[in-house]
Enzyme design. Structure first.
Site, short mmCIF file in Angstrom:
data_model
loop_
_atom_site.label_atom_id
_atom_site.label_comp_id
_atom_site.label_asym_id
_atom_site.label_seq_id
_atom_site.Cartn_x
_atom_site.Cartn_y
_atom_site.Cartn_z
N ARG A 58 -86.39 -63.11 56.55
CA ARG A 58 -85.18 -63.38 55.77
C ARG A 58 -85.35 -64.74 55.09
O ARG A 58 -86.29 -65.47 55.37
CB ARG A 58 -83.89 -63.29 56.61
CG ARG A 58 -83.92 -63.73 58.03
CD ARG A 58 -84.18 -65.19 58.25
NE ARG A 58 -83.26 -66.02 57.49
CZ ARG A 58 -83.47 -67.27 57.17
NH1 ARG A 58 -84.58 -67.89 57.53
NH2 ARG A 58 -82.60 -67.97 56.49
N GLY A 59 -84.38 -65.05 54.21
CA GLY A 59 -84.53 -66.24 53.38
C GLY A 59 -85.09 -65.81 52.03
O GLY A 59 -86.07 -65.03 51.99
N ALA A 60 -84.49 -66.31 50.95
CA ALA A 60 -84.79 -65.77 49.62
C ALA A 60 -86.30 -65.79 49.26
O ALA A 60 -86.86 -64.74 48.92
CB ALA A 60 -83.96 -66.50 48.58
N ASN A 73 -75.22 -68.59 48.13
CA ASN A 73 -75.99 -68.93 49.34
C ASN A 73 -75.21 -68.36 50.53
O ASN A 73 -74.13 -67.76 50.35
CB ASN A 73 -76.19 -70.44 49.45
CG ASN A 73 -77.20 -70.81 50.53
OD1 ASN A 73 -78.30 -70.25 50.58
ND2 ASN A 73 -76.85 -71.71 51.43
N LYS A 74 -75.75 -68.54 51.70
CA LYS A 74 -75.15 -67.96 52.92
C LYS A 74 -73.65 -68.22 53.00
O LYS A 74 -73.18 -69.31 52.67
CB LYS A 74 -75.88 -68.55 54.13
CG LYS A 74 -75.46 -68.04 55.48
CD LYS A 74 -75.43 -66.55 55.62
CE LYS A 74 -76.74 -65.87 55.26
NZ LYS A 74 -76.60 -64.40 55.08
N GLN A 119 -78.23 -68.43 61.75
CA GLN A 119 -79.53 -68.93 61.28
C GLN A 119 -79.66 -70.43 61.49
O GLN A 119 -80.76 -70.95 61.68
CB GLN A 119 -79.71 -68.61 59.78
CG GLN A 119 -79.91 -67.15 59.45
CD GLN A 119 -78.61 -66.45 59.12
OE1 GLN A 119 -77.55 -66.82 59.62
NE2 GLN A 119 -78.67 -65.44 58.29
N ARG A 132 -82.60 -55.70 49.83
CA ARG A 132 -81.42 -56.59 49.96
C ARG A 132 -80.96 -56.94 48.55
O ARG A 132 -81.80 -57.14 47.66
CB ARG A 132 -81.75 -57.86 50.77
CG ARG A 132 -81.92 -57.55 52.27
CD ARG A 132 -81.99 -58.82 53.10
NE ARG A 132 -80.68 -59.43 53.30
CZ ARG A 132 -80.52 -60.62 53.87
NH1 ARG A 132 -81.57 -61.34 54.26
NH2 ARG A 132 -79.32 -61.13 54.07
N ASP A 150 -79.72 -68.29 47.17
CA ASP A 150 -80.23 -66.92 47.03
C ASP A 150 -80.26 -66.46 45.59
O ASP A 150 -81.08 -65.62 45.21
CB ASP A 150 -79.39 -65.96 47.89
CG ASP A 150 -79.73 -66.18 49.35
OD1 ASP A 150 -79.16 -67.11 49.95
OD2 ASP A 150 -80.60 -65.47 49.87
O1 MRU Z 1 -79.24 -63.76 55.12
P1 MRU Z 1 -80.38 -64.74 55.02
O2 MRU Z 1 -80.73 -65.37 56.32
O3 MRU Z 1 -81.56 -64.17 54.30
O4 MRU Z 1 -79.80 -65.89 54.10
C1 MRU Z 1 -80.61 -66.99 53.81
C2 MRU Z 1 -79.94 -68.04 53.01
O5 MRU Z 1 -78.79 -67.92 52.62
C3 MRU Z 1 -80.78 -69.21 52.62
O6 MRU Z 1 -80.02 -70.37 52.55
C4 MRU Z 1 -81.39 -68.93 51.24
O7 MRU Z 1 -82.02 -67.68 51.22
C5 MRU Z 1 -82.36 -69.96 50.84
S1 MRU Z 1 -83.86 -69.88 51.77
C6 MRU Z 1 -84.90 -71.08 51.17
#
Ligand code: MRU
Length: 351
Positions: A50-52, A252-253, A201, A95, A242
């Site tokens: 996970r993470g963009a 973002n999250k 996270q 996603r 994201d």
């Molecule tokens: O749902 P996730 O854990 O994939 O969400 C991640 C985030 O929101 C991060 O802040 C974002 O992807 C940036 S990662 C460098």
């Protein structure tokens, strides 16, 4: 100056993807083998990775896995390419919010479309691209980190939300890349990490990697940020992204928007750290960003145990959009973009 992280959430080895299972950190630190395209799709959707930026890398590797599977079913290159294009479109839907996934799939589509090689040659080109996307991401994050470190005051306490660290990227981090680069220059800086409900996270991943790197980190729950801002204990906020629209609105999250409002109220600079692949210039504002809706169980349960009454209504958006006017700067590998974002974003893409 780089402060290396040993964490590599995903890498390509001997024709398969090696993926750190992020659903079990910090209890276990275990790699899983991802050997098929469908397995990669599921790993992205179920947030093993996970993470963009990390899901961008995963998506690019997933296309290679599909291509390797298809090799025995096709002898005609055009039919193979058509089939692979469909699989690439499918991978891009694993996603919906992080545009890096669509970006990486588009990069692979360009290769599929433009390649003049035979099937074996095309697979080689796609593999090289997937490896390049991973390696480039680490370099991009180091540049983001170094630009960001320039705006971190001496001895600052930096608040971050979710995990935008090594685990979320090729292995250095965007928001935590800024922390790593700043810490390499000034080891008196500190981090406050939001827990980040529902999937935690911040609690599970951000604290894990900062403790591993011996960077001082304090864990707080999501509702505490205004309290500490009001006490003068937070000097700046840096989070990842994201998807960033052409006007600077940033997804973002979930919970990021709340932090940004609190930061504005307390006059604390709120920064986004993200590679240019997170900017979606095809959309004018954050209103056009698709927000992922995730399972209700993420809210109703913690560690498999129900925490609320049966029959309660649940809504669980995975992301929110922070309006551009709350953002002091967007830290990219090409420097820090400042308002007016409509102009600075167009300029950075012009080169
Ligand atoms: O749902 P996730 O854990 O994939 O969400 C991640 C985030 O929101 C991060 O802040 C974002 O992807 C940036 S990662 C460098």
């Amino acid at each position: 100056m780089a402060f290396e992280s040993k964490i590599r959430p995903i890498y390509w080895e001997n024709g398969i993807s090696k993926m750190l299972d992020q659903t079990i950190i910090p209890y276990e630190y275990k790699y899983v083998d991802i050997t098929s395209g469908q397995q990669m799709f599921d790993a992205i959707r179920n947030m093993i990775v996970r993470g963009a930026p990390a899901i961008g890398i995963a998506g690019a590797q997933g296309i290679v896995l599909y291509a390797q599977e298809g090799v025995n079913n096709f002898s005609n290159i055009d039919k193979f390419k058509n089939w692979l294009m469909e699989k690439t479109d499918y991978m891009a839907t694993s996603r919906p919010t992080a545009v890096n996934l669509m970006w990486a799939c588009e990069e692979q589509k360009k290769i599929i479309k433009n390649s003049t090689s035979n099937i074996e040659g095309l697979i080689k080109e796609l593999t090289e691209k997937a490896i390049e996307i991973e390696k480039d991401d680490i370099e991009r994050c180091k540049k983001i980190g170094d630009y960001g470190a320039e705006v971190v005051p001496k001895g600052a306490t930096i608040l971050t939300h979710c995990n935008a660290g090594a685990l979320a990227t090729g292995g250095y981090g965007t928001a935590l890349g800024v922390v790593r680069s700043a810490y390499a220059k000034d080891n008196t800086i500190k981090v406050f990490a939001d827990e980040t409900r529902p999937r935690q996270q911040g609690a599970r991943l951000t604290t894990f990697e900062l403790v591993m790197d011996k960077i001082p980190v304090t864990l707080i729950t999501d509702g505490m940020c205004s309290y500490f801002m009001n006490k003068g204990m937070i000097d700046m906020v840096v989070v990842g992204a994201d998807r960033i629209a052409a006007n600077g609105d940033t997804a973002n999250k979930i919970g990021t928007y709340t932090v940004a409002i609190a930061a504005k109220y307390h006059n604390i600079p709120f920064y986004i750290a993200a590679p240019l692949s997170t900017i979606d210039i095809s959309i004018k504002s954050g209103k056009e960003i698709p927000i992922e809706e995730r399972s209700h169980e993420e809210v109703t349960h913690i560690n498999g145990k129900r925490i609320c009454a049966e029959g309660v209504n649940i809504i669980n958006p995975g992301f929110d959009v922070t309006p551009h006017e709350l953002i002091a700067g967007i830290i990219t590998e090409k420097g820090i973009l400042r308002p007016d974002y409509n102009k600075s974003i167009v300029d950075v893409f012009k080169g």
